[in-house]
Motif scaffolding. Sequence first.
Motif, PDB file in Angstrom:
ATOM      1  N   ILE A 179      -0.889  10.187  -8.010  1.00 10.66           N
ATOM      2  CA  ILE A 179      -0.280  11.190  -7.140  1.00 10.66           C
ATOM      3  C   ILE A 179      -0.750  10.934  -5.710  1.00 10.66           C
ATOM      4  N   TYR A 180       0.202  10.643  -4.809  1.00 11.93           N
ATOM      5  CA  TYR A 180      -0.080  10.259  -3.413  1.00 11.93           C
ATOM      6  C   TYR A 180      -1.416   9.518  -3.289  1.00 11.93           C
ATOM      7  N   PRO A 181      -1.508   8.344  -3.966  1.00 12.12           N
ATOM      8  CA  PRO A 181      -2.799   7.644  -4.026  1.00 12.12           C
ATOM      9  C   PRO A 181      -3.154   6.911  -2.737  1.00 12.12           C
ATOM     10  N   MET A 182      -4.446   6.817  -2.495  1.00  9.32           N
ATOM     11  CA  MET A 182      -4.981   6.007  -1.405  1.00  9.32           C
ATOM     12  C   MET A 182      -5.296   4.630  -1.996  1.00  9.32           C
ATOM     13  N   VAL A 183      -4.468   3.633  -1.717  1.00  9.80           N
ATOM     14  CA  VAL A 183      -4.620   2.347  -2.401  1.00  9.80           C
ATOM     15  C   VAL A 183      -4.764   1.156  -1.465  1.00  9.80           C
ATOM     16  N   ASP A 184      -4.787   1.390  -0.149  1.00 13.38           N
ATOM     17  CA  ASP A 184      -4.922   0.249   0.763  1.00 13.38           C
ATOM     18  C   ASP A 184      -5.605   0.670   2.060  1.00 13.38           C
ATOM     19  N   LEU A 185      -6.858   0.281   2.196  1.00 12.39           N
ATOM     20  CA  LEU A 185      -7.607   0.550   3.426  1.00 12.39           C
ATOM     21  C   LEU A 185      -7.400  -0.542   4.467  1.00 12.39           C
ATOM     22  N   SER A 186      -6.720  -1.622   4.071  1.00 13.57           N
ATOM     23  CA  SER A 186      -6.732  -2.836   4.882  1.00 13.57           C
ATOM     24  C   SER A 186      -5.535  -3.001   5.812  1.00 13.57           C
ATOM     25  N   HIS A 187      -4.487  -2.194   5.648  1.00 15.82           N
ATOM     26  CA  HIS A 187      -3.284  -2.387   6.458  1.00 15.82           C
ATOM     27  C   HIS A 187      -2.806  -1.067   7.063  1.00 15.82           C
ATOM     28  N   ASP A 188      -2.143  -1.193   8.213  1.00 19.56           N
ATOM     29  CA  ASP A 188      -1.439  -0.059   8.794  1.00 19.56           C
ATOM     30  C   ASP A 188      -0.024  -0.027   8.229  1.00 19.56           C
ATOM     31  N   TYR A 189       0.518   1.155   8.102  1.00 16.66           N
ATOM     32  CA  TYR A 189       1.881   1.333   7.603  1.00 16.66           C
ATOM     33  C   TYR A 189       2.600   2.297   8.537  1.00 16.66           C
ATOM     34  N   PRO A 190       3.925   2.241   8.587  1.00 18.34           N
ATOM     35  CA  PRO A 190       4.663   3.193   9.426  1.00 18.34           C
ATOM     36  C   PRO A 190       4.305   4.646   9.139  1.00 18.34           C
TER      37      PRO A 190
END
Length: 317
Positions: A179-190
């Motif tokens: 549920i709305y997971p935090m899965v990437d600390l390494s990239h910016d997304y829009p």
Amino acid sequence: MPLDPTLERLVNMVYRSGFGKLHQYTPEQIMEILRLPHLRIAPVAASDFQIRDDLSVRCYTPAQIDDTTSLPAVIFLSATGYIINHMASCNEYCSLLANKLGMKILYISHRLAPLCQFPEFLYECLDAIKWIHLEANTLGIDANKIAIWGESSGGNIAASLTHLLRDEGLDIVRHQTLIYPMVDLSHDYPSKKDFAHGYLLDITFIDYLEEMVFSAGKYRQDGLASPLVNPNFNQLPTATIITAECDPLRDEGEAYGQKLQAHQTVVKAKRFPGMIHGFLRFYNKLPLANEAFDFACDQLKAAFIPTHEANNTEIHL
């Protein structure tokens, strides 16, 4: 689509009271501010099991079912932000889950940051899952029907655990609900730019957690801190992924589902319009929160239906 009007009123109210300054507070102060809303759900029977010091499991049994009855089980990892102990305040939510699914819910309570940082808490949860599987008879659960359900930071831990279990050759978890997971600390997304502030999960707070929990970016590219960049996506459990339109974590959650699908994992994913991070906690207050919760539960129940039965079962999405 604009923010849901009910949520917009809530967001405006909490930001007027200083919610946007969470990153300036101590974990103790944050715990006071981030109290979970009451669901007005009658709590079901629950039993606590101490695995070792600072690692325990609470087992919830659906209402009107004897706690010795063997049932499918869902390992639940709350949106703790890695720093908040939500065990007591999750009683209503876990009770709702237990009754809705007709399954036992197992809340893992692991040590928290800043005393326990990545990857320590992850391996504590792994030990808890091994213990749960080993003690299935004691817990009254079907060892062949175990799923994992993680929300936000709990979604990060849940996703990473499926990789760890796979790497150890442990076929314990049959389905993952993220549920709305935090899965990437390494990239910016829009979505991180579009919803950077004012939607209950500010980028300043995400950065604060990364500083405290993940050694100020040291582990950004680690495939267990950022499971989306894990090099191995083979043989992972089927998945349900729920994202919210107005959530900075939206894009990475959806990218995770797409990567699972690209590696032949069955995924049911759904984005909910006008919703924000954490919106499922407004069950019975927001129609879309109920819809999302029901969608996740339906998919999880369907995952435990044997293939030959599923072929003859119509599932309404």
